[in-house]
Scaffold this motif. Structure first.
Motif, short mmCIF file in Angstrom:
data_model
loop_
_atom_site.label_atom_id
_atom_site.label_comp_id
_atom_site.label_asym_id
_atom_site.label_seq_id
_atom_site.Cartn_x
_atom_site.Cartn_y
_atom_site.Cartn_z
N ASP A 1 0.83 -1.20 0.00
CA ASP A 1 0.00 0.00 0.00
C ASP A 1 0.86 1.25 0.00
O ASP A 1 1.99 1.24 0.47
N ALA A 2 0.27 2.35 -0.50
CA ALA A 2 0.94 3.64 -0.41
C ALA A 2 1.08 4.02 1.07
O ALA A 2 0.30 3.53 1.91
N ALA A 3 2.04 4.89 1.35
CA ALA A 3 2.31 5.26 2.75
C ALA A 3 1.09 5.91 3.40
O ALA A 3 0.86 5.72 4.60
N TRP A 4 0.26 6.62 2.62
CA TRP A 4 -0.87 7.34 3.23
C TRP A 4 -1.98 6.41 3.72
O TRP A 4 -2.84 6.84 4.48
N VAL A 5 -1.99 5.17 3.28
CA VAL A 5 -3.09 4.26 3.65
C VAL A 5 -3.19 4.13 5.17
O VAL A 5 -4.29 4.02 5.73
N LYS A 6 -2.05 4.19 5.84
CA LYS A 6 -2.08 4.06 7.31
C LYS A 6 -2.75 5.26 7.97
O LYS A 6 -3.16 5.20 9.13
N ASN A 7 -2.91 6.34 7.22
CA ASN A 7 -3.60 7.52 7.78
C ASN A 7 -5.12 7.46 7.67
O ASN A 7 -5.82 8.35 8.17
N ILE A 8 -5.63 6.46 7.00
CA ILE A 8 -7.10 6.37 6.90
C ILE A 8 -7.66 6.02 8.29
O ILE A 8 -7.28 5.00 8.87
#
Ligand SMILES: [Zn+2]
Ligand SMILES: [Zn+2]
Length: 416
Positions: free
Chosen positions: A33-40
């Motif tokens: 996953d892209a790094a931003w996915v953990k920010n969801i």
């Protein structure tokens, strides 16, 4: 007894959220996953959705819902919030770098019907239910806004998050939002609707061109002349006139519309008369008309009016006709649709993207095309009753995928 029940419910609820989180983690680990996915904020999206589900409000009355959305958006810290209409909310996220302007729209209204699910967070408002999934739309778009708000520094351009009122009730809320002028400068509009009977979390790309139908309605009163059933020569029978009109209207689709242009003319109401031996003086008809192009829509309206006019005249009757144009068909833009597909594949993998059939329902998302090209898509929410059914439910594991696809679509659009 009550306390035990509450305890069981609380454990069940927490188990549910944990279960969703486990599933979500598994989904995350399945591909790079892209790094931003953990920010969801996966758990918050579910919390927001449940809150909205439990407190549904009908079209044009979304007062608590819009306040809730406004508060959540404001809590993100860097989203400008405005009210284009009394119960609509727009959040604007300005990236640190200049660039394009893109909008994603969610609708927020519920329907006037009694919920018949046994969800622990079922509707608290008697006779009102989120049976079209707009609670999920709102929660997902809040999740998208929260995720992108954490990326403001690297974001080129501007994102509009449209939380729209009154999709379910013509003339609809989209027109108010557009007429407010708040969307000036938006270059592309995206929207997503949840749909049962497709695998949860799979994104359906709707066709290019007509993705939904236009809906028009007419109410017709045929005014004849009452008489004794044995003295027809002294009356004008509105039932005979109505029957001739109903028959003739069948030829609009079969003889006038170009074959291949999806069109439906349904007479849903025909009421007249009270007694077997009385010729009534009035008949009431109502119809629903679905078309997919502006050209056919206009042609069908003209033919229907001609048929009603000529037949009533031929029979010596008169009439009152109220012909109402509601929502036009969504016309998906080819380039934006290709963009949505590519981004959804990048976010979820191509095995989770499918070609969705045209929606036979109507949607006021169609109106945003007045400003810029649009692309509307669907999100599978698993097996279950249709939208607008009192047993309608959303498999919440789908929501994280919805947010992932939305974020990717917006990022790719701005970075293109
Ligand atoms: Zn609906
Ligand atoms: Zn809907």
């Amino acid at each position: 007894m009550k306390r035990i029940l509450l305890l069981i419910l609380a454990v069940w609820w927490a188990g549910g959220v944990q279960g969703q989180t486990k599933q979500a983690n598994a989904a995350r680990k399945s591909k790079a996953d892209a790094a931003w996915v953990k920010n969801i904020p996966v758990e918050e999206v579910i919390k927001w959705r449940r809150h909205i589900h439990q407190n549904p409000e009908i079209s044009f009355k979304e007062e608590q819902t819009s306040k809730y959305v406004e508060d959540v958006l404001k809590s993100m810290g860097n989203i400008e919030v405005s009210r284009p209409a009394k119960t609509s909310v727009i959040g604007v996220l300005k990236g640190a770098k200049p660039g394009k302007t893109v909008a994603f729209r969610a609708d927020m209204d519920a329907l006037p019907m009694q919920e018949e699910t046994d969800l622990p967070f079922k509707s608290k408002n008697d006779g009102v239910m989120h049976s079209c999934g707009h609670d999920a739309h709102t929660a997902m778009l809040l999740g998208t806004a929260a995720t992108l708000s954490r990326m403001q520094k690297e974001l080129p351009g501007t994102v509009y998050f449209i939380f729209q009122h009154a999709e379910e009730t013509p003339p609809g809320g989209a027109i108010d939002v557009i007429n407010s002028g708040a969307l000036k400068g938006v270059e592309a509009f995206f929207g997503m609707h949840v749909l049962p009977d497709f695998p949860a979390g799979h994104v359906g790309i709707l066709p290019v061109g007509a993705a939904s139908t236009a809906q028009d309605i007419f109410n017709l009163n045929i005014i004849g002349k009452g008489s004794h059933g044995s003295m027809p020569h002294l009356g004008i029978d509105p039932i005979v006139v109505g029957a001739a009109i109903v028959s003739a209207l069948q030829t609009v689709v079969s003889r006038n519309v170009e074959p291949g242009e999806m069109t439906v003319v349904t007479i849903g109401k025909f009421q007249s008369g009270d007694a077997f031996n009385v010729i009534a003086d009035r008949a009431e008809l109502a119809a629903s008309i679905r078309t997919t192009s502006d050209k056919t829509r206009k042609q069908v309206e003209e033919r229907i009016k001609e048929i009603i006019e000529s037949i009533t005249k031929a029979y010596g009757a008169t009439y009152e006709l109220d012909y109402i144009n509601t929502y036009p068909a969504i016309q998906n833009d080819e380039a934006l649709n290709a963009h949505a597909r590519k981004s959804a594949v990048a976010a979820l993998g191509k095995e989770q993207i499918f070609d969705a059939p045209m929606m036979t329902a109507s949607e006021d998302f169609a109106y945003y095309r007045k400003i810029a090209p649009v692309s509307f898509m669907t999100l599978g929410i698993g097996k279950g009753p249709a939208n607008h059914n009192p047993g309608f439910t959303v498999e919440e594991s789908a929501l994280q995928n919805g947010v992932k696809a939305q974020v990717q679509i917006i990022l790719d659009y701005l970075n293109k």
